[in-house]
Enzyme design. Structure first.
Site, PDB file in Angstrom:
ATOM      1  N   CYS A  22      23.535 -18.414  -9.302  1.00 31.72           N
ATOM      2  CA  CYS A  22      23.093 -19.439  -8.501  1.00 31.72           C
ATOM      3  C   CYS A  22      22.276 -18.740  -7.288  1.00 31.72           C
ATOM      4  O   CYS A  22      21.789 -19.650  -6.530  1.00 31.72           O
ATOM      5  CB  CYS A  22      24.436 -19.816  -7.816  1.00 31.72           C
ATOM      6  N   LYS A  48      35.178 -24.769   3.768  1.00 30.84           N
ATOM      7  CA  LYS A  48      35.839 -23.490   3.810  1.00 30.84           C
ATOM      8  C   LYS A  48      35.016 -22.389   4.372  1.00 30.84           C
ATOM      9  O   LYS A  48      35.417 -21.615   5.116  1.00 30.84           O
ATOM     10  CB  LYS A  48      36.440 -23.138   2.239  1.00 30.84           C
ATOM     11  N   THR A 105      33.886 -29.612 -11.709  1.00 31.78           N
ATOM     12  CA  THR A 105      32.772 -29.082 -11.036  1.00 31.78           C
ATOM     13  C   THR A 105      31.262 -28.851 -11.750  1.00 31.78           C
ATOM     14  O   THR A 105      30.572 -28.157 -11.535  1.00 31.78           O
ATOM     15  CB  THR A 105      33.092 -27.750 -10.283  1.00 31.78           C
ATOM     16  N   GLU A 161      19.878 -20.274 -14.729  1.00 29.83           N
ATOM     17  CA  GLU A 161      20.910 -19.689 -15.501  1.00 29.83           C
ATOM     18  C   GLU A 161      21.311 -20.279 -16.594  1.00 29.83           C
ATOM     19  O   GLU A 161      22.353 -20.281 -17.282  1.00 29.83           O
ATOM     20  CB  GLU A 161      22.217 -19.123 -14.541  1.00 29.83           C
ATOM     21  N   ASP A 206      46.057 -37.321  -9.426  1.00 27.55           N
ATOM     22  CA  ASP A 206      45.544 -38.187  -8.528  1.00 27.55           C
ATOM     23  C   ASP A 206      43.994 -38.106  -8.018  1.00 27.55           C
ATOM     24  O   ASP A 206      43.610 -36.693  -8.080  1.00 27.55           O
ATOM     25  CB  ASP A 206      46.217 -37.808  -7.116  1.00 27.55           C
ATOM     26  N   HIS A 244      25.838 -22.452  -0.284  1.00 28.47           N
ATOM     27  CA  HIS A 244      25.755 -22.769  -1.728  1.00 28.47           C
ATOM     28  C   HIS A 244      26.745 -23.722  -1.999  1.00 28.47           C
ATOM     29  O   HIS A 244      28.010 -23.443  -1.580  1.00 28.47           O
ATOM     30  CB  HIS A 244      25.727 -21.332  -2.541  1.00 28.47           C
ATOM     31  N   SER A 255      27.305 -15.747  -8.509  1.00 31.37           N
ATOM     32  CA  SER A 255      28.401 -14.967  -8.974  1.00 31.37           C
ATOM     33  C   SER A 255      27.898 -13.696  -9.721  1.00 31.37           C
ATOM     34  O   SER A 255      26.899 -13.634 -10.138  1.00 31.37           O
ATOM     35  CB  SER A 255      29.207 -15.794  -9.837  1.00 31.37           C
ATOM     36  N   SER A 269      37.111 -16.569  -7.712  1.00 34.76           N
ATOM     37  CA  SER A 269      35.555 -16.765  -7.341  1.00 34.76           C
ATOM     38  C   SER A 269      35.344 -17.229  -5.889  1.00 34.76           C
ATOM     39  O   SER A 269      34.388 -16.957  -5.303  1.00 34.76           O
ATOM     40  CB  SER A 269      34.776 -17.610  -8.272  1.00 34.76           C
TER      41      SER A 269
HETATM   42  P1  HMG Z   1      42.158 -26.126  -9.053  1.00 37.73           P
HETATM   43  O1  HMG Z   1      42.772 -24.721  -8.907  1.00 37.73           O
HETATM   44  O2  HMG Z   1      42.418 -26.864 -10.240  1.00 37.73           O
HETATM   45  O3  HMG Z   1      42.229 -26.677  -7.894  1.00 37.73           O
HETATM   46  O4  HMG Z   1      40.474 -25.705  -9.422  1.00 37.73           O
HETATM   47  P2  HMG Z   1      43.439 -26.723  -6.699  1.00 37.73           P
HETATM   48  O5  HMG Z   1      44.785 -26.820  -7.278  1.00 37.73           O
HETATM   49  O6  HMG Z   1      43.198 -25.309  -5.899  1.00 37.73           O
HETATM   50  O7  HMG Z   1      43.100 -27.742  -5.980  1.00 37.73           O
HETATM   51  C1  HMG Z   1      41.804 -27.931  -5.024  1.00 37.73           C
HETATM   52  C2  HMG Z   1      42.135 -28.284  -3.869  1.00 37.73           C
HETATM   53  O8  HMG Z   1      42.475 -29.708  -3.915  1.00 37.73           O
HETATM   54  C3  HMG Z   1      43.378 -27.636  -2.822  1.00 37.73           C
HETATM   55  O9  HMG Z   1      42.824 -27.707  -1.490  1.00 37.73           O
HETATM   56  C4  HMG Z   1      44.316 -28.535  -3.215  1.00 37.73           C
HETATM   57  O10 HMG Z   1      45.333 -28.567  -2.008  1.00 37.73           O
HETATM   58  C5  HMG Z   1      43.693 -30.113  -3.011  1.00 37.73           C
HETATM   59  P3  HMG Z   1      42.893 -26.262  -0.805  1.00 37.73           P
HETATM   60  O11 HMG Z   1      43.854 -25.550  -1.013  1.00 37.73           O
HETATM   61  O12 HMG Z   1      41.559 -25.522  -1.777  1.00 37.73           O
HETATM   62  O13 HMG Z   1      42.411 -26.621   0.574  1.00 37.73           O
HETATM   63  N1  HMG Z   1      44.337 -31.156  -3.612  1.00 37.73           N
HETATM   64  C6  HMG Z   1      44.535 -32.388  -3.073  1.00 37.73           C
HETATM   65  N2  HMG Z   1      43.895 -32.822  -2.117  1.00 37.73           N
HETATM   66  C7  HMG Z   1      44.037 -34.208  -1.861  1.00 37.73           C
HETATM   67  N3  HMG Z   1      44.771 -35.049  -2.574  1.00 37.73           N
HETATM   68  C8  HMG Z   1      45.468 -34.505  -3.855  1.00 37.73           C
HETATM   69  C9  HMG Z   1      45.355 -33.061  -4.016  1.00 37.73           C
HETATM   70  N4  HMG Z   1      45.734 -32.290  -5.035  1.00 37.73           N
HETATM   71  C10 HMG Z   1      45.126 -31.138  -4.862  1.00 37.73           C
HETATM   72  N5  HMG Z   1      46.141 -35.149  -4.718  1.00 37.73           N
HETATM   73  C11 HMG Z   1      38.658 -24.529  -8.558  1.00 37.73           C
HETATM   74  C12 HMG Z   1      39.880 -25.273  -8.087  1.00 37.73           C
HETATM   75  C13 HMG Z   1      37.789 -23.937  -7.273  1.00 37.73           C
HETATM   76  C14 HMG Z   1      39.335 -23.171  -8.925  1.00 37.73           C
HETATM   77  C15 HMG Z   1      38.097 -24.806  -9.830  1.00 37.73           C
HETATM   78  O14 HMG Z   1      37.271 -26.302  -9.362  1.00 37.73           O
HETATM   79  C16 HMG Z   1      36.980 -24.023 -10.196  1.00 37.73           C
HETATM   80  O15 HMG Z   1      37.404 -23.239 -11.119  1.00 37.73           O
HETATM   81  N6  HMG Z   1      35.743 -24.219 -10.295  1.00 37.73           N
HETATM   82  C17 HMG Z   1      34.612 -23.534 -10.706  1.00 37.73           C
HETATM   83  C18 HMG Z   1      34.360 -22.337 -10.126  1.00 37.73           C
HETATM   84  C19 HMG Z   1      33.838 -22.440  -8.734  1.00 37.73           C
HETATM   85  O16 HMG Z   1      33.234 -23.586  -8.451  1.00 37.73           O
HETATM   86  N7  HMG Z   1      33.828 -21.447  -7.761  1.00 37.73           N
HETATM   87  C20 HMG Z   1      33.292 -21.562  -6.401  1.00 37.73           C
HETATM   88  C21 HMG Z   1      33.045 -20.331  -5.727  1.00 37.73           C
HETATM   89  S1  HMG Z   1      32.006 -19.448  -6.838  1.00 37.73           S
HETATM   90  C22 HMG Z   1      30.453 -20.211  -7.029  1.00 37.73           C
HETATM   91  O17 HMG Z   1      30.142 -20.718  -6.035  1.00 37.73           O
HETATM   92  C23 HMG Z   1      29.373 -19.665  -7.915  1.00 37.73           C
HETATM   93  C24 HMG Z   1      29.116 -20.847  -9.037  1.00 37.73           C
HETATM   94  O18 HMG Z   1      28.501 -21.701  -8.714  1.00 37.73           O
HETATM   95  C25 HMG Z   1      28.392 -20.087 -10.222  1.00 37.73           C
HETATM   96  C26 HMG Z   1      27.021 -19.276  -9.891  1.00 37.73           C
HETATM   97  O19 HMG Z   1      26.890 -18.484  -9.114  1.00 37.73           O
HETATM   98  O20 HMG Z   1      25.943 -19.462 -10.916  1.00 37.73           O
HETATM   99  C27 HMG Z   1      30.426 -21.537  -9.504  1.00 37.73           C
END
Ligand code: HMG
Length: 388
Positions: free
Chosen positions: A111, A242, A152, A79, A29, A233, A309, A201
């Site tokens: 970042c 969040k 992402t 990075e 979805d 960020h 990170s 993360s």
């Molecule tokens: P995931 O685990 O596949 O997603 O990826 P999920 O199953 O947790 O779903 C995400 C949200 O969508 C959830 O909401 C679901 O309920 C919702 P939440 O529980 O969070 O409120 N959802 C839906 N909503 C509406 N309709 C639907 C539906 N299905 C699900 N049908 C994850 C999520 C963040 C883990 C992934 O995107 C990821 O690994 N991203 C990369 C890491 C990242 O961005 N981390 C963020 C913090 S670290 C950071 O910011 C540093 C960074 O920028 C790097 C740096 O510093 O250089 C990454």
């Protein structure tokens, strides 16, 4: 004397993948992306662009106004470095025609490093107020295909002029920092894509927010309710929501959904359709706020949470300067974003998998970017940049 951001401009690629297309291929979805993580599109770099060309494109409008000779230091935060030794900013120095007496350095801490660059730039300007420092942050966010991080991805660069008596944001000297050695996201030298423990993360991000905030309030007289807006960020835009709810809870402040939206929504418009641009992301968020908020922000306090990170985090504050709206590049940014070209899933894979030559032979890059600067070739292990 006030010091801060005098001008800000960003750039992103002319290609994007709509996350509905990705969801369709994955047979999930699309609301998981549009609502769940709050992302609609992600920019994909063209084969002839990299962090150098994106940074030069972002900085060009600022240099056209102040003149290349006025820049005393160029700090390049990334990075997605193109060389282990040479700073990417040295290429940008030539492309922008900066003067030979300008110092150039590259900074890295995921970042976060653009914020380190800004703080160092403010310190330099405080010591010599007649100087102007150019801070550029430029990144291409890449995760493995078919991983939870794939949606992402993104790319972009932001350029900021740091000066005395700035026309956009006066940055306060008080900051809150938090550092902890953790493995939430990293990219070893031998990999082109990041490794990430996604859920962990987001937890570390929120923990760092609390810790950096607590350190900030020890140094500053400002409280949560003194801020009209917060720039976080933005790895994906839902993360800001969040984070903001978490910070309100830490401060025991009850916020309605409308208040949460009012305090962060305008920071999210650009990132929703660009994706993560790592070092540039929070500052593209700031640009989005300044360029899209209907309310006059003059005199308002903005809170900034920068997270990298690994991890290093910082909370700091700034005041929007009266007349800021006359110093923005809103029309240019809106035009750039509206003229981008959507790619199909196959075209996305081609961009994603475009060869990254490492054999020392001569490789011409196909002309694909609409930007002013391009990577024309890689030859004898040297990158050849041109001005179009
Ligand atoms: P995931 O685990 O596949 O997603 O990826 P999920 O199953 O947790 O779903 C995400 C949200 O969508 C959830 O909401 C679901 O309920 C919702 P939440 O529980 O969070 O409120 N959802 C839906 N909503 C509406 N309709 C639907 C539906 N299905 C699900 N049908 C994850 C999520 C963040 C883990 C992934 O995107 C990821 O690994 N991203 C990369 C890491 C990242 O961005 N981390 C963020 C913090 S670290 C950071 O910011 C540093 C960074 O920028 C790097 C740096 O510093 O250089 C990454």
């Amino acid at each position: 004397m006030s010091v801060g951001i005098d001008e800000i401009s960003f750039y992103t690629s002319n290609y994007y993948l709509d996350l509905r297309t990705l969801a369709e291929v994955q047979q999930i979805d699309s609301d998981k992306y549009y609502q769940g993580i709050g992302q609609e599109k992600m920019s994909m770099a063209a084969p002839d662009e990299d962090v150098v060309t994106m940074a030069a494109n972002a900085a060009q409008p600022l240099i056209e106004r102040v003149g290349a000779d006025s820049i005393s230091t160029l700090m390049f935060a990334t990075e997605t470095g193109v060389d282990q030794s040479k700073a990417a900013g040295v290429y940008v120095h030539r492309l922008l025609g900066l003067q030979a007496n300008c110092r150039v350095v590259e900074l890295k801490q995921a970042c976060y490093s653009a914020t380190a660059a800004i703080q160092m730039a403010c310190a330099l300007v405080a010591r010599q107020p007649e100087k102007k420092v150019l801070v550029v942050a430029s990144d291409i966010a890449r995760y493995d295909l078919d991983t939870s991080g794939e949606a992402t991805q993104g790319c972009g660069a932001v350029a900021m002029l740091i000066s005395a008596s700035p026309r956009l944001i006066e940055i306060d000297p008080e900051v809150g920092n938090y550092t902890e050695d953790v493995m939430d996201f990293w990219r070893p030298n031998y990999r082109t894509t990041a490794l990430v423990d996604g859920k962990y993360s987001t937890k570390i991000y929120l923990k760092s927010l609390k810790k950096a905030w607590e350190n900030f309030v020890e140094a500053s007289s400002l409280a949560f309710n003194d801020f009209s807006h917060f720039c976080y960020h933005l790895p994906f835009s839902r993360m800001a929501e969040k984070a903001h709810k978490h910070l309100a809870k830490v401060n025991k402040v009850g916020l309605s959904l409308e208040q949460v939206e009012q305090q962060i929504e305008d920071t999210l418009h650009y990132n929703r359709i660009i994706g993560n641009s790592y070092t540039a992301s929070m500052y593209i968020g700031l640009t989005s706020l300044l360029e899209n908020c209907k309310q006059n922000l003059a005199g308002n306090k903005v809170g900034f949470f920068s997270y990298g990170s690994g991890c290093v985090a910082e909370f700091f504050s700034g005041t929007v300067v009266a007349g800021y709206e006359q110093c923005l590049h809103t029309l240019t940014h809106h035009k750039m974003l509206s003229e981008r070209q959507e790619v199909s899933y196959e075209e996305y894979l081609n961009l994603y998998r475009y060869p990254d030559p490492r054999d020392g032979e001569h490789h011409d890059m196909p002309s694909a970017t609409t930007g002013r600067f391009r990577l024309a070739a890689i030859s004898g292990h040297k990158r050849e940049y041109v001005i179009c």
